[in-house]
Design an enzyme around this catalytic site. Structure first.
Site, mmCIF file in Angstrom:
data_model
loop_
_atom_site.group_PDB
_atom_site.id
_atom_site.type_symbol
_atom_site.label_atom_id
_atom_site.label_comp_id
_atom_site.label_asym_id
_atom_site.label_seq_id
_atom_site.Cartn_x
_atom_site.Cartn_y
_atom_site.Cartn_z
ATOM 1 N N ASP A 107 1.149 -1.481 0.390
ATOM 2 C CA ASP A 107 -0.060 -0.126 -0.331
ATOM 3 C C ASP A 107 0.532 1.208 -0.433
ATOM 4 O O ASP A 107 2.550 1.619 0.511
ATOM 5 C CB ASP A 107 -1.122 -0.367 1.388
ATOM 6 C CG ASP A 107 -1.742 -1.103 1.614
ATOM 7 O OD1 ASP A 107 -2.203 -1.694 0.306
ATOM 8 O OD2 ASP A 107 -2.401 -1.541 2.221
ATOM 9 N N ILE A 108 0.143 2.322 -0.379
ATOM 10 C CA ILE A 108 1.148 3.262 -0.296
ATOM 11 C C ILE A 108 1.401 4.039 1.344
ATOM 12 O O ILE A 108 2.491 3.932 1.058
ATOM 13 C CB ILE A 108 0.434 4.454 -0.674
ATOM 14 C CG1 ILE A 108 1.371 6.021 -1.311
ATOM 15 C CG2 ILE A 108 -1.169 4.941 -0.190
ATOM 16 C CD1 ILE A 108 0.095 6.942 -2.778
#
Ligand code: URA
Length: 241
Positions: A107-108
């Protein structure tokens, strides 16, 4: 004997310029094959047996690269994006001509181990759901883990959409709200959703291991380096432990 390849393609694949740029460069007599100047890019070379040099420096044919990134927050695990920075932007110059891509996604806001390669077959093996490659994460949680959580992860957490996760291994640490979790599959936001299913929340997530490969913690966030021969062996042979 290795594969035979046109010399201009060989040099272009090794980052020495486009085929049309090389046509001009080669006229200068800066390319040699086994010590002899070759000006014609159409000449075929054996990628293993022949010794190709460019401006006096030997250029071995290295088809695949394997890079370990310590992914920082704020970049996405993709090769391109219209708005956000991507992990490919972090690839250092000597490897930029390789079309590497991230093996899987973080994920970011997740940090840690991300493998980048142009070896599609290896990526496929590591990502294939049937191989159950273990991935270990370090997580900081909003609340301390309950002692029953270990059993719940072992039994298989049911996510909010009804999906029953494969058994996972939770290890507690000396800090009650910090844990290590090993999962053997990779559903979207899986670790965060597993903790949410238990009424907890992940506030920081970092991947520590993938298969036999461990994050080199001397890499600063955003830094990457080539895998060593031993690490490559581990990821190739040790993925399905
Ligand atoms: N699980 C998540 O929730 N996020 C990641 O980035 C990786 C695993």
């Amino acid at each position: 004997m290795g594969e035979k390849m046109r010399l201009d393609k060989y040099l272009s694949n090794m980052g020495k310029g486009s085929r049309s740029e090389l046509r001009v460069i080669m006229k200068r007599g800066v390319v040699t094959v086994n010590g002899k100047i070759v000006k014609d890019g159409a000449v075929k070379v054996d990628i293993i047996k022949d010794s190709v040099a460019f401006e006096g420096i030997e250029v071995p044919y290295i088809p695949f690269v394997y890079l370990m990134l310590n992914k920082p927050q704020g970049v996405i695990s993709a090769t391109e994006d219209a708005k956000l920075p991507v992990v490919i932007d972090l690839v250092p110059e000597p490897f930029r001509h390789y079309d590497v891509f991230p093996v899987g996604r973080l994920d970011i806001d997740t940090e840690g181990l991300l493998l980048l390669t142009n070896d599609g077959a290896l990526a496929h093996r590591l990502l294939s759901p049937k191989h159950h490659v273990p991935k270990q994460y370090f997580a900081k949680l909003a609340s301390p883990t309950a002692p029953e959580a270990i059993k719940a992860f072992e039994a298989g957490i049911t996510l909010e959409d009804g999906y029953v996760c494969m058994p996972a291994m939770l290890q507690t640490t000396s800090t009650p709200d910090e844990v290590l979790l090993t999962i053997y599959e990779g559903k979207f936001h899986q670790v965060k959703r597993m903790f949410e299913a238990l009424g907890n929340k992940v506030i920081y997530l970092k991947r520590m291991r993938m298969g036999g490969l461990q994050l080199d913690e001397s890499l600063k966030l955003g830094e990457m380096r080539l895998l060593t021969a031993e690490e490559l062996e581990l990821i190739e042979n040790g993925e399905a432990q």
